[in-house]
Design a protein around this motif. Structure first.
Motif, PDB file in Angstrom:
ATOM      1  N   LYS A 117       0.839  -1.196   0.000  1.00 41.36           N
ATOM      2  CA  LYS A 117       0.000   0.000   0.000  1.00 41.36           C
ATOM      3  C   LYS A 117       0.878   1.252   0.000  1.00 41.36           C
ATOM      4  CE  LYS A 117      -3.819  -2.169   2.497  1.00 41.36           C
ATOM      5  NZ  LYS A 117      -4.663  -2.125   3.695  1.00 41.36           N
ATOM      6  N   SER A 118       0.382   2.303  -0.653  1.00 43.22           N
ATOM      7  CA  SER A 118       1.145   3.538  -0.711  1.00 43.22           C
ATOM      8  C   SER A 118       1.252   4.157   0.681  1.00 43.22           C
ATOM      9  CB  SER A 118       0.447   4.514  -1.669  1.00 43.22           C
ATOM     10  OG  SER A 118       1.122   5.735  -1.687  1.00 43.22           O
ATOM     11  N   GLY A 119       2.475   4.541   1.058  1.00 43.29           N
ATOM     12  CA  GLY A 119       2.689   5.184   2.347  1.00 43.29           C
ATOM     13  C   GLY A 119       2.830   4.224   3.504  1.00 43.29           C
ATOM     14  N   ALA A 120       2.660   2.932   3.288  1.00 43.28           N
ATOM     15  CA  ALA A 120       2.770   1.956   4.374  1.00 43.28           C
ATOM     16  C   ALA A 120       4.233   1.749   4.734  1.00 43.28           C
ATOM     17  CB  ALA A 120       2.141   0.626   3.957  1.00 43.28           C
ATOM     18  N   ALA A 121       4.481   1.514   6.016  1.00 39.54           N
ATOM     19  CA  ALA A 121       5.847   1.262   6.470  1.00 39.54           C
ATOM     20  C   ALA A 121       6.320  -0.085   5.943  1.00 39.54           C
ATOM     21  CB  ALA A 121       5.895   1.282   7.987  1.00 39.54           C
ATOM     22  N   ILE A 122       7.580  -0.148   5.551  1.00 38.89           N
ATOM     23  CA  ILE A 122       8.149  -1.397   5.063  1.00 38.89           C
ATOM     24  C   ILE A 122       8.539  -2.269   6.246  1.00 38.89           C
ATOM     25  CG2 ILE A 122      10.011  -2.422   3.726  1.00 38.89           C
ATOM     26  CD1 ILE A 122      10.160   0.180   2.136  1.00 38.89           C
ATOM     27  N   ASP A 123       8.069  -3.500   6.263  1.00 41.06           N
ATOM     28  CA  ASP A 123       8.407  -4.433   7.328  1.00 41.06           C
ATOM     29  C   ASP A 123       9.559  -5.315   6.846  1.00 41.06           C
ATOM     30  OD1 ASP A 123       8.439  -5.874   9.618  1.00 41.06           O
ATOM     31  OD2 ASP A 123       6.676  -7.079   9.162  1.00 41.06           O
ATOM     32  N   TYR A 124      10.786  -4.905   7.156  1.00 39.44           N
ATOM     33  CA  TYR A 124      11.954  -5.647   6.714  1.00 39.44           C
ATOM     34  C   TYR A 124      12.064  -6.959   7.487  1.00 39.44           C
ATOM     35  CZ  TYR A 124      13.514  -1.344   4.444  1.00 39.44           C
ATOM     36  OH  TYR A 124      13.615  -0.233   3.640  1.00 39.44           O
ATOM     37  N   PRO A 125      12.598  -7.989   6.870  1.00 35.05           N
ATOM     38  CA  PRO A 125      12.767  -9.265   7.574  1.00 35.05           C
ATOM     39  C   PRO A 125      13.773  -9.120   8.718  1.00 35.05           C
ATOM     40  CG  PRO A 125      13.891  -9.318   5.445  1.00 35.05           C
ATOM     41  CD  PRO A 125      13.068  -8.060   5.463  1.00 35.05           C
ATOM     42  N   CYS A 126      13.496  -9.807   9.828  1.00 40.92           N
ATOM     43  CA  CYS A 126      14.380  -9.796  10.991  1.00 40.92           C
ATOM     44  C   CYS A 126      14.699 -11.226  11.390  1.00 40.92           C
ATOM     45  CB  CYS A 126      13.718  -9.067  12.169  1.00 40.92           C
ATOM     46  SG  CYS A 126      13.454  -7.306  11.892  1.00 40.92           S
ATOM     47  N   HIS A 127      15.872 -11.400  11.985  1.00 43.63           N
ATOM     48  CA  HIS A 127      16.309 -12.721  12.416  1.00 43.63           C
ATOM     49  C   HIS A 127      16.348 -12.772  13.942  1.00 43.63           C
ATOM     50  CE1 HIS A 127      17.360 -13.521   8.265  1.00 43.63           C
ATOM     51  NE2 HIS A 127      18.069 -12.403   8.250  1.00 43.63           N
ATOM     52  N   PRO A 128      16.009 -13.896  14.553  1.00 45.00           N
ATOM     53  CA  PRO A 128      16.026 -14.012  16.003  1.00 45.00           C
ATOM     54  C   PRO A 128      17.435 -13.839  16.567  1.00 45.00           C
ATOM     55  CG  PRO A 128      14.799 -15.830  15.006  1.00 45.00           C
ATOM     56  CD  PRO A 128      15.513 -15.120  13.896  1.00 45.00           C
ATOM     57  N   PHE A 129      17.493 -13.381  17.807  1.00 44.01           N
ATOM     58  CA  PHE A 129      18.767 -13.240  18.501  1.00 44.01           C
ATOM     59  C   PHE A 129      19.445 -14.597  18.617  1.00 44.01           C
ATOM     60  CE2 PHE A 129      21.085 -13.170  22.647  1.00 44.01           C
ATOM     61  CZ  PHE A 129      22.135 -12.360  22.216  1.00 44.01           C
ATOM     62  N   SER A 130      20.759 -14.599  18.604  1.00 37.77           N
ATOM     63  CA  SER A 130      21.540 -15.840  18.606  1.00 37.77           C
ATOM     64  C   SER A 130      21.359 -16.670  19.873  1.00 37.77           C
ATOM     65  CB  SER A 130      23.032 -15.521  18.439  1.00 37.77           C
ATOM     66  OG  SER A 130      23.538 -14.887  19.610  1.00 37.77           O
ATOM     67  N   GLY A 131      21.060 -16.000  20.981  1.00 37.55           N
ATOM     68  CA  GLY A 131      20.959 -16.696  22.259  1.00 37.55           C
ATOM     69  C   GLY A 131      22.285 -16.792  23.007  1.00 37.55           C
ATOM     70  N   ASN A 132      23.362 -16.298  22.406  1.00 31.51           N
ATOM     71  CA  ASN A 132      24.679 -16.355  23.041  1.00 31.51           C
ATOM     72  C   ASN A 132      24.735 -15.403  24.238  1.00 31.51           C
ATOM     73  OD1 ASN A 132      27.590 -15.148  23.259  1.00 31.51           O
ATOM     74  ND2 ASN A 132      27.833 -17.148  22.280  1.00 31.51           N
ATOM     75  N   TYR A 133      25.108 -15.933  25.409  1.00 36.70           N
ATOM     76  CA  TYR A 133      25.076 -15.128  26.623  1.00 36.70           C
ATOM     77  C   TYR A 133      26.165 -14.063  26.659  1.00 36.70           C
ATOM     78  CZ  TYR A 133      21.432 -17.869  28.871  1.00 36.70           C
ATOM     79  OH  TYR A 133      20.229 -18.447  29.187  1.00 36.70           O
ATOM     80  N   ILE A 134      27.309 -14.324  26.066  1.00 33.16           N
ATOM     81  CA  ILE A 134      28.365 -13.310  26.008  1.00 33.16           C
ATOM     82  C   ILE A 134      27.905 -12.130  25.153  1.00 33.16           C
ATOM     83  CG2 ILE A 134      30.737 -12.828  25.313  1.00 33.16           C
ATOM     84  CD1 ILE A 134      30.552 -14.664  27.714  1.00 33.16           C
ATOM     85  N   GLU A 135      27.351 -12.430  23.998  1.00 33.79           N
ATOM     86  CA  GLU A 135      26.828 -11.374  23.124  1.00 33.79           C
ATOM     87  C   GLU A 135      25.699 -10.616  23.822  1.00 33.79           C
ATOM     88  OE1 GLU A 135      24.997 -10.860  18.592  1.00 33.79           O
ATOM     89  OE2 GLU A 135      25.180 -12.854  19.486  1.00 33.79           O
ATOM     90  N   LYS A 136      24.843 -11.336  24.516  1.00 38.72           N
ATOM     91  CA  LYS A 136      23.731 -10.711  25.231  1.00 38.72           C
ATOM     92  C   LYS A 136      24.239  -9.757  26.297  1.00 38.72           C
ATOM     93  CE  LYS A 136      19.485 -11.922  27.744  1.00 38.72           C
ATOM     94  NZ  LYS A 136      18.628 -13.032  28.223  1.00 38.72           N
ATOM     95  N   ALA A 137      25.244 -10.168  27.059  1.00 38.31           N
ATOM     96  CA  ALA A 137      25.806  -9.318  28.105  1.00 38.31           C
ATOM     97  C   ALA A 137      26.406  -8.051  27.505  1.00 38.31           C
ATOM     98  CB  ALA A 137      26.856 -10.086  28.900  1.00 38.31           C
ATOM     99  N   TYR A 138      27.145  -8.198  26.392  1.00 42.42           N
ATOM    100  CA  TYR A 138      27.718  -7.027  25.723  1.00 42.42           C
ATOM    101  C   TYR A 138      26.613  -6.069  25.278  1.00 42.42           C
ATOM    102  CZ  TYR A 138      29.960  -3.989  22.355  1.00 42.42           C
ATOM    103  OH  TYR A 138      30.398  -2.870  21.693  1.00 42.42           O
ATOM    104  N   LEU A 139      25.584  -6.609  24.625  1.00 47.89           N
ATOM    105  CA  LEU A 139      24.509  -5.772  24.102  1.00 47.89           C
ATOM    106  C   LEU A 139      23.771  -5.044  25.216  1.00 47.89           C
ATOM    107  CD1 LEU A 139      23.013  -8.040  21.288  1.00 47.89           C
ATOM    108  CD2 LEU A 139      24.354  -5.942  20.994  1.00 47.89           C
TER     109      LEU A 139
END
Length: 214
Positions: free
Chosen positions: A1-23
């Motif tokens: 639809k004209s003017g509608a926001a684009i819903d870009y594809p997203c990927h789930p978080f890796s689940g890595n606890y080290i990465e999670k702590a950093y983020l």
């Protein structure tokens, strides 16, 4: 639809606890994270910066997971907006404390510290007439987080000083955690070295670490 926001594809978080702590550390220091509505199926992480290394860092953190939009701000800064999967809901909470699971795990603590340092830290070599002095300063209005870092540092052989630095232009109290002893700097750099990702701060750390070891 004209003017509608684009819903870009997203990927789930890796689940890595080290990465999670950093983020989590980086988010608490430098990101605004929210959902447009309770029913939204996307999480938005935003930041404004004039530092190109910060732009590169945020892109490297989130482009593997979703769309990162860059636009020029009104005062010369770059506005960054990341659209993320709901598995990043752990970034929504803005708490003035270090989560217990992070504080008690050595690797997670240093990853969190690296994330918070990438957001709020300053690493430098100061010159005097007689010698060079390396220093790390982590400054923010988050007194609870700074106290948690200081406690975690002490457990890991890092001596630090926490002091009140003044009031921000917005009327908030600003605090600074400082490390300047050589043995403590060596332990701090050794702890964050595997996780520090900000290009300029890594370069500064490497210069300061050489001074510490000299």
């Amino acid at each position: 639809k004209s003017g509608a926001a684009i819903d870009y594809p997203c990927h789930p978080f890796s689940g890595n606890y080290i990465e999670k702590a950093y983020l989590i550390g980086f988010r608490l220091g430098d990101l605004n994270v929210y959902k447009d509505m309770d029913t939204s199926h996307r999480i938005c992480a935003r930041c404004g910066t004039t530092v190109s290394e910060q732009v590169d860092l945020i892109r490297s953190l989130f482009e593997p997971y979703g769309h990162v939009n860059l636009r020029q701000g009104t005062i010369g800064e770059m506005q960054i907006e990341c659209r993320l999967d709901l598995s990043f809901a752990f970034l929504l909470e803005k708490a003035d404390r270090i989560p217990r699971w992070i504080a008690k795990d050595n690797d997670c603590f240093w990853a969190f510290t690296a994330g918070y340092t990438d957001a709020e830290g300053y690493i430098a070599v100061r010159l005097s007439a007689k010698h060079q002095q390396a220093v790390v300063e982590i400054g923010s209005c988050d007194l609870g987080i700074l106290r948690g870092l200081s406690k975690g540092f002490h457990k890991r052989g890092v001596t630090s000083s926490l002091y009140y630095k003044g009031e921000t232009s917005g009327g908030n109290d600003y605090y600074c955690l400082t490390i300047f002893r050589k043995d403590s700097l060596d332990a701090f750099f050794g702890g964050v070295d595997p996780y520090l990702r900000h290009a300029d701060k890594r370069a500064r750390m490497e210069r300061a670490w050489l001074v510490v070891k000299s």
